[in-house]
Scaffold this motif. Structure first.
Motif, PDB file in Angstrom:
ATOM      1  N   GLU A 130      -7.539  10.620   4.362  1.00 44.22           N
ATOM      2  CA  GLU A 130      -6.117  10.561   4.680  1.00 44.22           C
ATOM      3  C   GLU A 130      -5.428   9.497   3.814  1.00 44.22           C
ATOM      4  OE1 GLU A 130      -4.324  12.452   6.785  1.00 44.22           O
ATOM      5  OE2 GLU A 130      -6.138  13.666   7.016  1.00 44.22           O
ATOM      6  N   PRO A 131      -4.137   9.703   3.483  1.00 44.53           N
ATOM      7  CA  PRO A 131      -3.423   8.746   2.619  1.00 44.53           C
ATOM      8  C   PRO A 131      -3.478   7.310   3.120  1.00 44.53           C
ATOM      9  CG  PRO A 131      -2.100  10.718   2.978  1.00 44.53           C
ATOM     10  CD  PRO A 131      -3.295  10.844   3.863  1.00 44.53           C
ATOM     11  N   ALA A 132      -3.330   7.131   4.424  1.00 43.71           N
ATOM     12  CA  ALA A 132      -3.325   5.764   4.957  1.00 43.71           C
ATOM     13  C   ALA A 132      -4.651   5.056   4.705  1.00 43.71           C
ATOM     14  CB  ALA A 132      -3.023   5.791   6.459  1.00 43.71           C
ATOM     15  N   ARG A 133      -5.750   5.791   4.839  1.00 43.47           N
ATOM     16  CA  ARG A 133      -7.058   5.172   4.607  1.00 43.47           C
ATOM     17  C   ARG A 133      -7.259   4.869   3.120  1.00 43.47           C
ATOM     18  NH1 ARG A 133     -13.026   7.736   4.823  1.00 43.47           N
ATOM     19  NH2 ARG A 133     -14.146   5.815   4.330  1.00 43.47           N
ATOM     20  N   ILE A 134      -6.839   5.793   2.264  1.00 39.30           N
ATOM     21  CA  ILE A 134      -6.962   5.555   0.824  1.00 39.30           C
ATOM     22  C   ILE A 134      -6.177   4.308   0.435  1.00 39.30           C
ATOM     23  CG2 ILE A 134      -6.410   6.452  -1.464  1.00 39.30           C
ATOM     24  CD1 ILE A 134      -6.880   9.269  -0.366  1.00 39.30           C
ATOM     25  N   GLU A 135      -4.936   4.218   0.884  1.00 39.12           N
ATOM     26  CA  GLU A 135      -4.111   3.067   0.528  1.00 39.12           C
ATOM     27  C   GLU A 135      -4.692   1.771   1.100  1.00 39.12           C
ATOM     28  OE1 GLU A 135       0.027   3.548   1.287  1.00 39.12           O
ATOM     29  OE2 GLU A 135       0.257   4.776  -0.519  1.00 39.12           O
ATOM     30  N   ALA A 136      -5.220   1.828   2.294  1.00 40.09           N
ATOM     31  CA  ALA A 136      -5.810   0.627   2.894  1.00 40.09           C
ATOM     32  C   ALA A 136      -7.018   0.154   2.102  1.00 40.09           C
ATOM     33  CB  ALA A 136      -6.201   0.908   4.342  1.00 40.09           C
ATOM     34  N   GLU A 137      -7.881   1.095   1.706  1.00 40.06           N
ATOM     35  CA  GLU A 137      -9.091   0.728   0.960  1.00 40.06           C
ATOM     36  C   GLU A 137      -8.734   0.194  -0.426  1.00 40.06           C
ATOM     37  OE1 GLU A 137     -12.205   0.532   1.760  1.00 40.06           O
ATOM     38  OE2 GLU A 137     -12.213   1.439   3.741  1.00 40.06           O
ATOM     39  N   PHE A 138      -7.831   0.861  -1.112  1.00 44.96           N
ATOM     40  CA  PHE A 138      -7.447   0.392  -2.447  1.00 44.96           C
ATOM     41  C   PHE A 138      -6.686  -0.924  -2.354  1.00 44.96           C
ATOM     42  CE2 PHE A 138      -8.768   4.462  -4.058  1.00 44.96           C
ATOM     43  CZ  PHE A 138      -9.092   4.201  -5.387  1.00 44.96           C
ATOM     44  N   GLY A 139      -5.818  -1.059  -1.355  1.00 42.16           N
ATOM     45  CA  GLY A 139      -5.098  -2.313  -1.200  1.00 42.16           C
ATOM     46  C   GLY A 139      -6.030  -3.484  -0.978  1.00 42.16           C
ATOM     47  N   ALA A 140      -7.033  -3.306  -0.118  1.00 40.55           N
ATOM     48  CA  ALA A 140      -7.988  -4.381   0.152  1.00 40.55           C
ATOM     49  C   ALA A 140      -8.814  -4.703  -1.089  1.00 40.55           C
ATOM     50  CB  ALA A 140      -8.902  -3.986   1.313  1.00 40.55           C
ATOM     51  N   ALA A 141      -9.257  -3.657  -1.800  1.00 37.61           N
ATOM     52  CA  ALA A 141     -10.071  -3.880  -2.993  1.00 37.61           C
ATOM     53  C   ALA A 141      -9.271  -4.576  -4.089  1.00 37.61           C
ATOM     54  CB  ALA A 141     -10.612  -2.545  -3.501  1.00 37.61           C
TER      55      ALA A 141
END
Length: 262
Positions: A130-141
């Motif tokens: 899901e977009p929210a999970r992708i953005e969360a993972e990339f944001g944290a990384a």
């Protein structure tokens, strides 16, 4: 051998996994913010004024848009992953300070935890999360990458005033179907042909012809991603025939246009 995966919900995000044995890349730049992971084997990064940088498994390479570079295997098989993403999107996910550090130049980070963190973010694209999970993972990384001290940093060295002066040349190179004569390009900015070549190298890292080829391949990748047929892409970009387009595309992307388009 290479595999591309594009997010179906975030079109500005693309991930590739690849394994290489032979030199496959000429010096090039991306119009995206890119992060590379070295998974196996030894490779050599070129693009630093200080000379080549040897990369090892576990290394993370951060490459802002527009920075000329090349990375090729040193000896034996080399396995790596790359994430290409819209630069505005990438920096929107982190603080201003982290964004400034990420954009300060090409960075090589030598920490296994950062490699694992970015690998987990890339996996969300392969999993079509899901977009929210992708953005969360990339944001944290990306936040962790922006907070880390690189083992090597290749500053941008961009001469913004010179690039501004050369804009008519780059517009002509980008827009013309045929390769414009050097003398005509030099006249646009009041330089000799040899002065223009030196100026382009200083401003972009490439000669006028090499910059034009790279700009065409950047455009080709966009057209292919959006579903434009290979033949139409080659024609729109002014390639004399599809075989010529294939050769130039493979030299920059290390796969054929068909493999990239998927």
């Amino acid at each position: 051998m290479g595999e591309f995966r594009r997010s179906t919900v975030l079109p500005h995000l693309e991930v590739r996994g690849s394994c290489r044995r032979n030199t496959c890349y000429r010096p090039h730049f991306h119009d995206t913010f890119s992060v590379g992971l070295i998974d196996r084997g030894s490779s050599v990064f070129t693009g630093s004024p200080a000379g080549a940088i040897r990369l090892h498994p576990g290394d993370v390479v951060v490459i802002p848009a527009g920075h000329v570079h090349a990375c090729n295997p040193d000896d034996g098989p080399w396995r790596y992953r790359m994430a290409h993403m819209g630069q505005e999107w990438a920096v929107s996910l982190v603080s201003r300070g982290a964004a400034n550090r990420l954009l300060s130049g090409i960075g090589v980070l030598r920490r296994d935890d950062l490699h694992q963190r970015m690998a987990a973010a890339m996996q969300t694209v392969f999993a079509d999360a899901e977009p929210a999970r992708i953005e969360a993972e990339f944001g944290a990384a990306l936040a962790e990458l922006g907070a880390a001290a690189p083992e090597h940093l290749v500053p941008s060295g961009t001469d913004s005033a010179l690039r501004l002066r050369l804009r008519p040349v780059m517009d002509r190179l980008r827009g013309d179907e045929a390769n414009p004569p050097l003398d005509e390009l030099a006249q646009l900015v009041g330089m000799t042909r040899y002065g223009l070549v030196r100026a382009m190298r200083r401003a972009t890292g490439l000669t006028p012809l090499a910059w034009r080829q790279n700009a065409r391949i950047v455009r080709a990748r966009y057209l292919l991603r959006t579903g434009v047929p290979i033949a139409d892409t080659a024609q729109e970009l002014g390639f004399t025939d599809q075989s010529h387009f294939h050769r130039v595309f493979r030299a920059h992307v290390a796969v054929s246009p068909g493999a990239y388009r998927g």
